[in-house]
Structures are given as structure tokens and as C-alpha cells.
Design an enzyme around this catalytic site. Structure first.
Site, PDB file in Angstrom:
ATOM      1  N   LEU A 196     -10.449  -6.364 -13.167  1.00  0.00           N
ATOM      2  CA  LEU A 196     -11.968  -6.111 -12.921  1.00  0.00           C
ATOM      3  C   LEU A 196     -12.770  -6.516 -14.166  1.00  0.00           C
ATOM      4  O   LEU A 196     -12.329  -6.416 -15.225  1.00  0.00           O
ATOM      5  CB  LEU A 196     -12.355  -4.530 -12.724  1.00  0.00           C
ATOM      6  CG  LEU A 196     -11.636  -4.100 -11.327  1.00  0.00           C
ATOM      7  CD1 LEU A 196     -11.653  -2.475 -11.358  1.00  0.00           C
ATOM      8  CD2 LEU A 196     -12.381  -4.661 -10.167  1.00  0.00           C
ATOM      9  N   GLU A 201       6.197   6.961  -8.771  1.00  0.00           N
ATOM     10  CA  GLU A 201       4.456   6.505  -8.748  1.00  0.00           C
ATOM     11  C   GLU A 201       4.031   7.423  -7.805  1.00  0.00           C
ATOM     12  O   GLU A 201       3.010   7.726  -7.899  1.00  0.00           O
ATOM     13  CB  GLU A 201       4.387   4.784  -8.730  1.00  0.00           C
ATOM     14  CG  GLU A 201       4.859   4.112  -9.455  1.00  0.00           C
ATOM     15  CD  GLU A 201       4.610   2.572  -9.150  1.00  0.00           C
ATOM     16  OE1 GLU A 201       3.654   2.148  -8.476  1.00  0.00           O
ATOM     17  OE2 GLU A 201       5.537   1.619  -9.340  1.00  0.00           O
ATOM     18  N   HIS A 238       0.778   1.836 -13.038  1.00  0.00           N
ATOM     19  CA  HIS A 238       1.385   0.545 -13.492  1.00  0.00           C
ATOM     20  C   HIS A 238       2.868   0.976 -13.676  1.00  0.00           C
ATOM     21  O   HIS A 238       3.001   1.872 -14.301  1.00  0.00           O
ATOM     22  CB  HIS A 238       0.838   0.047 -15.065  1.00  0.00           C
ATOM     23  CG  HIS A 238       1.212  -1.125 -15.520  1.00  0.00           C
ATOM     24  ND1 HIS A 238       1.215  -2.368 -14.695  1.00  0.00           N
ATOM     25  CD2 HIS A 238       2.401  -1.282 -16.486  1.00  0.00           C
ATOM     26  CE1 HIS A 238       1.923  -3.321 -15.487  1.00  0.00           C
ATOM     27  NE2 HIS A 238       2.619  -2.698 -16.359  1.00  0.00           N
ATOM     28  N   GLY A 253       0.642  -1.421  -0.204  1.00  0.00           N
ATOM     29  CA  GLY A 253       0.049   0.029  -0.007  1.00  0.00           C
ATOM     30  C   GLY A 253       0.692   1.349   0.112  1.00  0.00           C
ATOM     31  O   GLY A 253       0.302   2.349   0.395  1.00  0.00           O
ATOM     32  N   SER A 254       1.970   1.448  -0.586  1.00  0.00           N
ATOM     33  CA  SER A 254       2.773   2.582  -0.521  1.00  0.00           C
ATOM     34  C   SER A 254       2.216   3.561  -1.309  1.00  0.00           C
ATOM     35  O   SER A 254       2.380   4.592  -1.125  1.00  0.00           O
ATOM     36  CB  SER A 254       4.394   2.218  -0.962  1.00  0.00           C
ATOM     37  OG  SER A 254       4.403   1.979  -2.425  1.00  0.00           O
ATOM     38  N   ASN A 255       1.510   3.481  -2.517  1.00  0.00           N
ATOM     39  CA  ASN A 255       0.959   4.251  -3.501  1.00  0.00           C
ATOM     40  C   ASN A 255      -0.296   4.847  -2.839  1.00  0.00           C
ATOM     41  O   ASN A 255      -0.647   5.989  -2.699  1.00  0.00           O
ATOM     42  CB  ASN A 255       0.185   3.632  -4.516  1.00  0.00           C
ATOM     43  CG  ASN A 255       1.570   3.583  -5.698  1.00  0.00           C
ATOM     44  OD1 ASN A 255       2.044   4.731  -6.299  1.00  0.00           O
ATOM     45  ND2 ASN A 255       2.131   2.442  -6.150  1.00  0.00           N
ATOM     46  N   MET A 296      -4.046  -6.434  -7.396  1.00  0.00           N
ATOM     47  CA  MET A 296      -3.746  -7.588  -8.421  1.00  0.00           C
ATOM     48  C   MET A 296      -4.853  -8.494  -8.747  1.00  0.00           C
ATOM     49  O   MET A 296      -4.871  -9.773  -8.775  1.00  0.00           O
ATOM     50  CB  MET A 296      -2.790  -8.225  -7.785  1.00  0.00           C
ATOM     51  CG  MET A 296      -1.450  -7.560  -7.527  1.00  0.00           C
ATOM     52  SD  MET A 296      -0.777  -6.575  -8.953  1.00  0.00           S
ATOM     53  CE  MET A 296       0.570  -6.136  -8.697  1.00  0.00           C
TER      54      MET A 296
HETATM   55  C1  GAR Z   1       3.136  -0.737  -7.400  1.00  0.00           C
HETATM   56  O1  GAR Z   1       4.522  -0.704  -8.041  1.00  0.00           O
HETATM   57  C2  GAR Z   1       2.200  -0.515  -8.506  1.00  0.00           C
HETATM   58  O2  GAR Z   1       2.584   0.306  -9.639  1.00  0.00           O
HETATM   59  C3  GAR Z   1       2.041  -2.132  -9.104  1.00  0.00           C
HETATM   60  O3  GAR Z   1       1.960  -2.837  -7.816  1.00  0.00           O
HETATM   61  C4  GAR Z   1       2.801  -2.083  -7.000  1.00  0.00           C
HETATM   62  C5  GAR Z   1       1.950  -1.974  -5.726  1.00  0.00           C
HETATM   63  O4  GAR Z   1       2.766  -1.232  -4.629  1.00  0.00           O
HETATM   64  N1  GAR Z   1       0.986  -2.471  -9.816  1.00  0.00           N
HETATM   65  C6  GAR Z   1       0.969  -3.469 -10.908  1.00  0.00           C
HETATM   66  O5  GAR Z   1       1.985  -3.964 -11.060  1.00  0.00           O
HETATM   67  C7  GAR Z   1      -0.444  -3.456 -11.549  1.00  0.00           C
HETATM   68  N2  GAR Z   1      -0.183  -4.123 -12.960  1.00  0.00           N
HETATM   69  P1  GAR Z   1       2.042  -0.582  -3.514  1.00  0.00           P
HETATM   70  O6  GAR Z   1       1.332  -1.657  -2.781  1.00  0.00           O
HETATM   71  O7  GAR Z   1       3.289  -0.460  -2.482  1.00  0.00           O
HETATM   72  O8  GAR Z   1       1.431   0.558  -3.910  1.00  0.00           O
END
Ligand code: GAR
Length: 207
Positions: A97, A178, A113, A11-13, A94
Site C-alpha cells: 500500500l 495464522e 505475515h 483466502g484461508s485467513n 500481495m
Molecule cells: C498467508 O500465509 C499469509 O501469511 C501470506 O500469504 C498467505 C495467504 O494465504 N502473506 C504474505 O506472505 C504477506 N507478505 P491465504 O490467502 O490462504 O490467507
């Protein structure tokens, strides 16, 4: 605009989005709910303990497509998040939908992404970029359509690929970017500054 953030992991984003909101960068954004398909997702604790947000877990129990997404829909309704007042932010969620769900929330679902789409959609984007030997990678925030990482692009940010990069080091640098672009994209949407014209996303009428 009511935000639902969908996660599957650390969940860093999500943290970056909620931090930007807390700092007052998107006054129109009201975070309402963080939803995970996995109970062990670390982001759930951050959402509750750091941000005092409601969290929910919907495990798949082998439900596929719309069968699962119906439950997401019901949950969103319980929190009064609708296609007219809501924005669904996929942040490392992940699951793909279903077309039914995407149609219901048309242009109200966005995703981040870790590549410069349309290069390297799907899983392990950073590893694929390294293996391909690209010199520049990056990240993309896009609207979600019925395809896998195919929807209209809102923002991209490039990240150089270094000769010494490993999957971890490249992923780390892309992730920092991101965290900058995802809040920025949400800000544009909540300020109603985007128009979608075919595949093009116009910002303030200009591209
Ligand atoms: C992030 O790097 C995001 O871009 C990627 O998963 C990671 C989640 O990190 N998403 C995908 O690859 C979607 N196809 P986070 O949980 O720390 O936000």
C-alpha cells in the site's frame, strides 16, 4: 468496527476471520467487504457463497501506488468504511500500500505475515526461513506502516521448523497458527484493548 478484508488468493485467513466472527468471538467486528486485486482469487467465492458478503475486484491495470489506492479509497467510501469506523485486514493481499493510503488509515490497517518478523519480510518467507536454517519460525500480525512488513507487532506465534520440512509442510503448519492469531488480533483491536507506543503495542496497558 467495519472490516474490509483484502485478499489476492485462496483466502484461508479471511475464512478463519469470518468463521470466528460468525461464531460470535468478536461481537464488535462487522465484516462489510472483501476486496481482491485479482479476479481469480479463490477467497472471493468463499466470501460470497459461504458468508454472503459483498465482494469487489479492483484490477491494477498497471496503476501503481496511490493511483491504485485512490480507487480502493473510493470503494471503501462507497461502503461507508472510514479511518474512524473501519479496520482494513490484509490477508494475503500481495500489493504494497502507498504511503498516502497508509497515512489516511493510520493504525487502521493490519497484516499477517508467515514469519517471525523482522526476520524474512517480503515474499517467500517460509522458503527463506528454511534456506536460512532457522529452527523456529512462525507468524506475525502487525500494524501496517509505510515499510514492507515493518509496522508495530501485535501478536506473534512460533512454529518449530522440522528437519524433514519442505516449504509446503512448514507453510501448512504456520498457516494453521495464522488462523488462530489473526482473529485474536482483530478481537483485541475491536475491543479497543491495544495502545501503540512507538514500536511497542501494549495490550491492556501491559506488554
Ligand atoms: C498467508 O500465509 C499469509 O501469511 C501470506 O500469504 C498467505 C495467504 O494465504 N502473506 C504474505 O506472505 C504477506 N507478505 P491465504 O490467502 O490462504 O490467507
Amino acid at each position: 468496527m467495519k472490516l474490509a478484508i483484502l485478499i489476492s488468493g485462496r483466502g484461508s485467513n479471511m475464512d478463519a476471520i469470518l468463521t470466528a466472527i460468525r461464531k460470535g468471538h468478536m461481537p464488535q467486528a462487522q465484516p462489510v467487504l472483501v476486496l481482491s486485486n485479482l479476479p481469480e482469487a479463490g477467497g472471493l467465492t468463499i466470501a460470497r457463497e459461504k458468508f454472503g458478503l459483498n465482494t469487489e475486484v479492483l484490477v491494477s491495470n498497471d496503476l501503481k501506488g496511490w493511483e491504485y489506492d485512490k480507487n480502493v479509497m473510493t470503494l471503501l467510501q462507497n461502503y461507508e468504511i472510514s479511518p474512524t469506523n473501519g479496520l482494513i485486514c490484509l490477508a494475503g493481499f500481495m500489493r504494497l500500500l502507498s504511503p498516502q493510503f497508509v497515512s489516511l488509515f493510520r493504525n487502521r490497517i493490519i497484516n499477517i505475515h508467515p514469519s517471525l518478523l523482522p526476520s524474512f519480510p517480503g515474499l517467500h518467507a517460509q522458503r527463506k526461513a528454511l534456506e536460512y536454517g532457522v529452527k523456529i519460525s512462525g507468524c506475525t500480525v502487525h500494524f501496517v506502516d509505510k515499510g514492507l512488513d515493518t509496522g508495530p507487532i501485535i501478536i506473534q506465534k512460533s512454529t518449530p521448523v522440522l528437519q524433514s520440512d519442505t516449504e509446503e509442510s512448514l507453510s501448512g503448519r504456520i498457516l494453521r497458527d495464522e488462523h488462530l492469531v489473526y482473529p485474536e488480533a482483530i478481537k483485541l483491536i475491536t475491543e479497543d484493548r491495544l495502545k501503540i507506543s512507538g514500536r511497542m503495542v501494549l495490550i491492556n496497558g501491559e506488554h
